[in-house]
Design an enzyme around this catalytic site. Structure first.
Site, PDB file in Angstrom:
ATOM      1  N   ARG A   1      22.668  17.763  54.011  1.00 19.21           N
ATOM      2  CA  ARG A   1      22.104  16.801  53.058  1.00 19.21           C
ATOM      3  C   ARG A   1      21.520  17.527  51.863  1.00 19.21           C
ATOM      4  NH1 ARG A   1      16.680  18.240  51.974  1.00 19.21           N
ATOM      5  NH2 ARG A   1      15.314  17.968  53.751  1.00 19.21           N
TER       6      ARG A   1
ATOM      7  N   GLU B   1      12.130   9.078  50.060  1.00 19.63           N
ATOM      8  CA  GLU B   1      11.158  10.060  49.550  1.00 19.63           C
ATOM      9  C   GLU B   1      11.588  10.566  48.171  1.00 19.63           C
ATOM     10  OE1 GLU B   1       9.916  14.591  50.531  1.00 19.63           O
ATOM     11  OE2 GLU B   1       9.843  13.244  52.231  1.00 19.63           O
TER      12      GLU B   1
ATOM     13  N   ARG C   1      18.942  10.765  48.383  1.00 21.38           N
ATOM     14  CA  ARG C   1      19.247  11.707  49.459  1.00 21.38           C
ATOM     15  C   ARG C   1      20.723  11.499  49.770  1.00 21.38           C
ATOM     16  NH1 ARG C   1      14.760  13.691  52.725  1.00 21.38           N
ATOM     17  NH2 ARG C   1      13.645  14.855  51.121  1.00 21.38           N
TER      18      ARG C   1
ATOM     19  N   CYS D   1       8.821  16.642  46.847  1.00 26.55           N
ATOM     20  CA  CYS D   1       8.083  17.601  47.668  1.00 26.55           C
ATOM     21  C   CYS D   1       8.554  19.018  47.348  1.00 26.55           C
ATOM     22  CB  CYS D   1       8.311  17.300  49.149  1.00 26.55           C
ATOM     23  SG  CYS D   1       7.405  18.432  50.212  1.00 26.55           S
TER      24      CYS D   1
ATOM     25  N   THR E   1       8.812  21.560  49.053  1.00 26.85           N
ATOM     26  CA  THR E   1       9.572  22.241  50.110  1.00 26.85           C
ATOM     27  C   THR E   1      11.077  22.049  49.938  1.00 26.85           C
ATOM     28  OG1 THR E   1       9.498  20.337  51.591  1.00 26.85           O
ATOM     29  CG2 THR E   1       7.712  21.934  51.780  1.00 26.85           C
TER      30      THR E   1
ATOM     31  N   ARG F   1      19.789  21.030  53.145  1.00 28.27           N
ATOM     32  CA  ARG F   1      19.465  21.280  54.556  1.00 28.27           C
ATOM     33  C   ARG F   1      20.732  21.043  55.367  1.00 28.27           C
ATOM     34  NH1 ARG F   1      17.370  18.573  59.331  1.00 28.27           N
ATOM     35  NH2 ARG F   1      16.275  20.131  60.549  1.00 28.27           N
TER      36      ARG F   1
ATOM     37  N   ARG G   1      13.990  22.994  65.461  1.00 24.89           N
ATOM     38  CA  ARG G   1      13.151  21.809  65.701  1.00 24.89           C
ATOM     39  C   ARG G   1      13.613  21.128  66.975  1.00 24.89           C
ATOM     40  NH1 ARG G   1      13.388  18.663  59.862  1.00 24.89           N
ATOM     41  NH2 ARG G   1      12.077  20.052  58.645  1.00 24.89           N
TER      42      ARG G   1
ATOM     43  N   GLU H   1      11.175  17.247  63.144  1.00 25.05           N
ATOM     44  CA  GLU H   1       9.868  17.903  63.174  1.00 25.05           C
ATOM     45  C   GLU H   1       8.930  17.301  64.215  1.00 25.05           C
ATOM     46  OE1 GLU H   1       8.103  19.832  59.132  1.00 25.05           O
ATOM     47  OE2 GLU H   1       8.989  17.847  58.981  1.00 25.05           O
TER      48      GLU H   1
END
Length: 356
Positions: free
Chosen positions: A126, A225, A229, A271, A273, A280, A309, A314
């Site tokens: 993604r 978010e 995405r 974000c 990160t 990812r 994970r 998470e």
């Protein structure tokens, strides 16, 4: 100018955070000096304050990171806080470093990491994208949310071939459609408390939607978010096929919707990160022998910059020895290299599992 009420809230929140035992990167890098230096600053276009940046971390002391960018300019205006956090999270990406130009490389390089279908249950890749000319969640108006949804919906409706599918707005969604999307694990819910306190969920579900292709191997989330995405996934370990589908989709969408990009930070996201490549690449993989030797699993993962994970992402456990393993590095390397780290690492883990 930052108004008195915002300043009072900042001072109070800062005092509580400083006195807490929070392990967040926000607490680690928001020194009194940095705080005093930034508390009166605002971003030029959207007038975002330090409170907009750090309020999620001030409210949630158990945050891992604790900050978000309310708009693209925040990364520059509040650089004294963002830069050290970015460097810490992204493994030494310094404020003098520059993210390389976008490069998806030769998509034919990757094959199937698990041709015999013994270990890898499913694979997904993604990325996140922000639309140029719009701020991030906390600054968006309801009208902007709807306008963005319209642009995304019409852009995706023009996709052909394998990517052809349908856009489902969250507003007014029929129960049957909703249930089907939940069963497919496609539906995203309103943000968790970390996103809520970052003001990322306003006007919900206005302007939010989901697109998937007919084969259910390509998915786009609109205004979850991030603005976008983009996700490519399927059962098994054919990373080559999955990566190629993602790259085709990103290139097609970019022709019609310009993305927010920064020369130093790469593609911009809400974000910090997710900056840089925003990629990812992950597998759900069952490695029962390695699972019983968690230290060895973590050691190999660390060598290839992989993140391990639990099955459901998470903060979850590995159900039946199934792990979610992905690349950790997103900045300071190309998209191709980020995916290659995952490809090489998973190949190595499978080799090790076979030898045990």
């Amino acid at each position: 100018m930052v108004d008195a009420a915002v300043l009072a809230k900042l001072e109070e929140g800062y005092a509580k955070l400083a006195a807490s035992d929070s392990k967040s990167l926000l607490k680690k890098y928001l020194t009194k000096e940095v705080f005093d230096n930034l508390k009166n600053k605002v971003t030029p276009t959207f007038k975002s304050t330090l409170l907009d940046v750090i309020q999620s971390g001030l409210e949630n002391h158990d945050s891992g990171v604790g900050i978000y960018a309310p708009d693209a300019e925040a990364y520059t205006v509040f650089a004294d806080l963002f830069d050290p956090i970015i460097e810490d999270y992204h493994g030494g990406f310094k404020k003098t470093d520059k993210h390389p130009a976008s490069n998806f490389g030769d998509v034919a390089t990757f094959g199937n990491v698990d041709p015999t279908n013994e270990y890898v249950i499913s694979t997904r890749v993604r990325c996140g994208r922000s639309m140029q000319g719009y701020p991030f969640n906390p600054c968006l108006t309801e009208a902007q949310y709807k306008e963005m949804e319209g642009k995304v919906s019409s852009t995706l409706s023009g996709l052909e071939g394998e990517l052809k599918g349908k856009f489902y707005p969250l507003t007014g969604m029929e129960k049957a459609v909703q249930q089907q999307l939940i069963d497919d694990h496609f539906l995203f819910k309103e943000g968790d408390r970390f996103l809520q306190t970052a003001n990322a969920c306003r006007y919900w579900p206005s302007g939010r939607g989901i697109y998937h292709n007919d084969a259910k191997t390509f998915l786009v989330w609109c205004n979850e978010e991030d603005h976008l995405r983009i996700i490519s996934m399927q059962q098994g370990g054919d990373l080559g096929q999955i990566y190629k589908r993602l790259v085709t989709a990103v290139n097609e969408i970019e022709k019609r919707v310009p993305f927010s990009h920064d020369d130093r930070l790469g593609f911009l996201t809400f974000c910090p990160t997710n900056l840089g490549t925003t990629i990812r690449a992950s597998v759900h993989i069952k490695v029962p022998k390695l699972a019983s030797n968690k230290a060895k699993l973590e050691e190999v993962a660390a060598k290839y910059n992989l993140q391990v994970r639990g099955t459901r992402g998470e903060h979850t456990e590995a159900e039946g020895g199934v792990y979610d393993i992905s690349n950790k590095r997103r900045m300071g390397l190309t998209e191709f290299d980020a995916v290659k780290e995952m490809y090489d690492g998973i190949t190595e883990l499978i080799k090790l599992e076979k030898s045990l």
